[in-house]
Every structure is written in C-alpha cells, then in structure tokens.
Write an enzyme that holds these catalytic residues in place. Structure first.
Site, short mmCIF file in Angstrom:
data_model
loop_
_atom_site.label_atom_id
_atom_site.label_comp_id
_atom_site.label_asym_id
_atom_site.label_seq_id
_atom_site.Cartn_x
_atom_site.Cartn_y
_atom_site.Cartn_z
N GLY A 71 0.82 -1.19 0.00
CA GLY A 71 0.00 0.00 0.00
C GLY A 71 0.86 1.25 0.00
O GLY A 71 2.06 1.21 0.26
N ALA A 152 9.96 1.24 7.82
CA ALA A 152 11.31 1.75 7.55
C ALA A 152 11.56 2.93 8.47
O ALA A 152 10.83 3.92 8.44
CB ALA A 152 11.44 2.18 6.09
N CYS A 168 5.80 9.70 0.15
CA CYS A 168 4.46 9.19 0.47
C CYS A 168 3.36 10.01 -0.18
O CYS A 168 2.21 10.02 0.27
CB CYS A 168 4.26 9.12 1.99
SG CYS A 168 5.56 8.19 2.82
#
EC number: 2.3.1.181
Length: 218
Positions: A71, A152, A168
């Site tokens: 995702g 991460a 993102c």
C-alpha cells in the site's frame, strides 16, 4: 498472546531480492508456520506503492525505481535506514489491518521514546513524525490473512534522495532521522530495541534469533 516472534538479521540486501523472497514466503507458509521479521538495509532505491502516481517521482536520477505491491505511494530506502519486513499471520493474531498499523506506529513511538525523542502518528498519513517531519514510514500488504512488507525507520542515513520525490505523495514533506534527533547512536542497538518493542506491541511472549538466509525463497 502469541508464542514466539522470530527475527532474521539479513544486513544489506538488494530490495528486489527481499521483495520476491517475502512474497514467496507468504505464498508458501502453512497455517502453523511461525511468524518472522526480516531486518535489513537496502542499497539506494525508490519504491512506488500501489497508490503511487508518477508525478510524485520528481528527479530520481540514477536511483532505480521499483513498482511494488504494498500500500501507499513512493518512498526511498538506503543504507542507514532500518527496514523491518513483518511476515505475520494477522488472522491468527486476531488483528484487523487498522489495529496492526496502530501497533506498528506505537512500536516506533516507544522505540523513539527510548532515545528521548517525542514522536506521534497522524490519523490521515500512516507513519511516525517528529515535529511534523517524518522519521518512519510503513506500508503493508495482506494476502491470505498474512502480512508482508513493513516499516522503515530513518536511523543515520543520507536524506538527500527524499528531496527527489514527494515522500508518500506529500509535496514538501520534511524528513528527519534518529541521529539528527538523538545524536550519535549505534545502529545495532536501535535494531535490538526495535525487536523488543515489536515483541511487546504485537503481543508475543518472546523473541528468537533465526539463522540462515532467504535464498531458498528468492
């Protein structure tokens, strides 16, 4: 409470090698298979999630871009970033996806608190932030009730490649790392603390160190 969470410390490993191995591990695991976490670092790579849009890749330059099945949008991995791939039987654990994400975020918040760093999650933007700057990212895939991909944490790395993307999917999102927040740190200590916090927040009774690589899953 689940029994044991196993950890494999794989060191610096090519992203696509790890990705193909975790997919195969997930596809082949049986109902009684133990859960594992793979702790890795990657050579420089951008990964574009299933929601990723090309316009968020600004100037990738000579850093490869890999389209993946997790995702989320685009992110960067590189040396000095601690990546944990979570191969968990979520159905057996009894977690919903939102619950799992919250537990992972709380794991990272608790880890950072160990170093005196106050961090928080955002309801509309998965990950963990320090004063609005992102210090940890997460992206998951659930297949047949089991998770793969993971988190991460920026520990002590070159953050410049993040300026080549909209991290993102957010233009101008500031990035930070643990070394900038807490000073000199030992990467191995951060990894050990992450292990302990994952065991706690995912409700396992104990942890185990697993030996051997993942070549048989590649």
């Amino acid at each position: 409470m689940a029994a044991t969470l196993g950890f494999r410390d794989l060191g610096l490993i090519d992203y696509e090698t790890a990705w193909h191995a975790m997919k195969r591990f997930t596809d082949e695991r049986g109902r009684e298979a133990a859960d594992e976490v793979w702790l890795v670092q990657h050579p420089p790579v951008f990964t574009q999630g299933q929601s990723g849009k090309a316009e968020h890749l600004l100037l990738p330059g000579n850093i490869p871009v890999v389209q993946v099945d997790r995702g989320g949008q685009v992110t960067y991995h590189g040396p000095g970033q601690l990546v944990a791939y979570l191969m968990l039987d979520v159905r057996r654990l009894g977690f919903g996806v939102r619950d799992l994400v919250t537990r992972i975020e709380n794991t990272l918040i608790a880890l950072l608190a160990d170093y005196g760093v106050k961090a928080a999650a955002k309801a509309d933007a998965p990950g963990v932030y320090v004063d609005g700057a992102k210090i940890a990212s997460l992206g998951l895939r659930i297949r047949n009730g089991c998770s793969f991909h993971g988190l991460a944490l920026n520990v002590d790395m070159d953050l410049e490649p993040f300026r080549r993307i909209n991290p993102c999917g957010y233009a101008g999102l500031a990035m930070t790392q643990l070394s900038d927040q807490a000073g000199q740190i030992e990467f191995s200590e951060v990894s050990a603390r992450l292990r302990a916090q994952l065991v706690k927040h995912l409700d396992y009774a104990e942890q185990a160190t697993l030996t051997g690589g993942i070549n048989h899953y590649d």
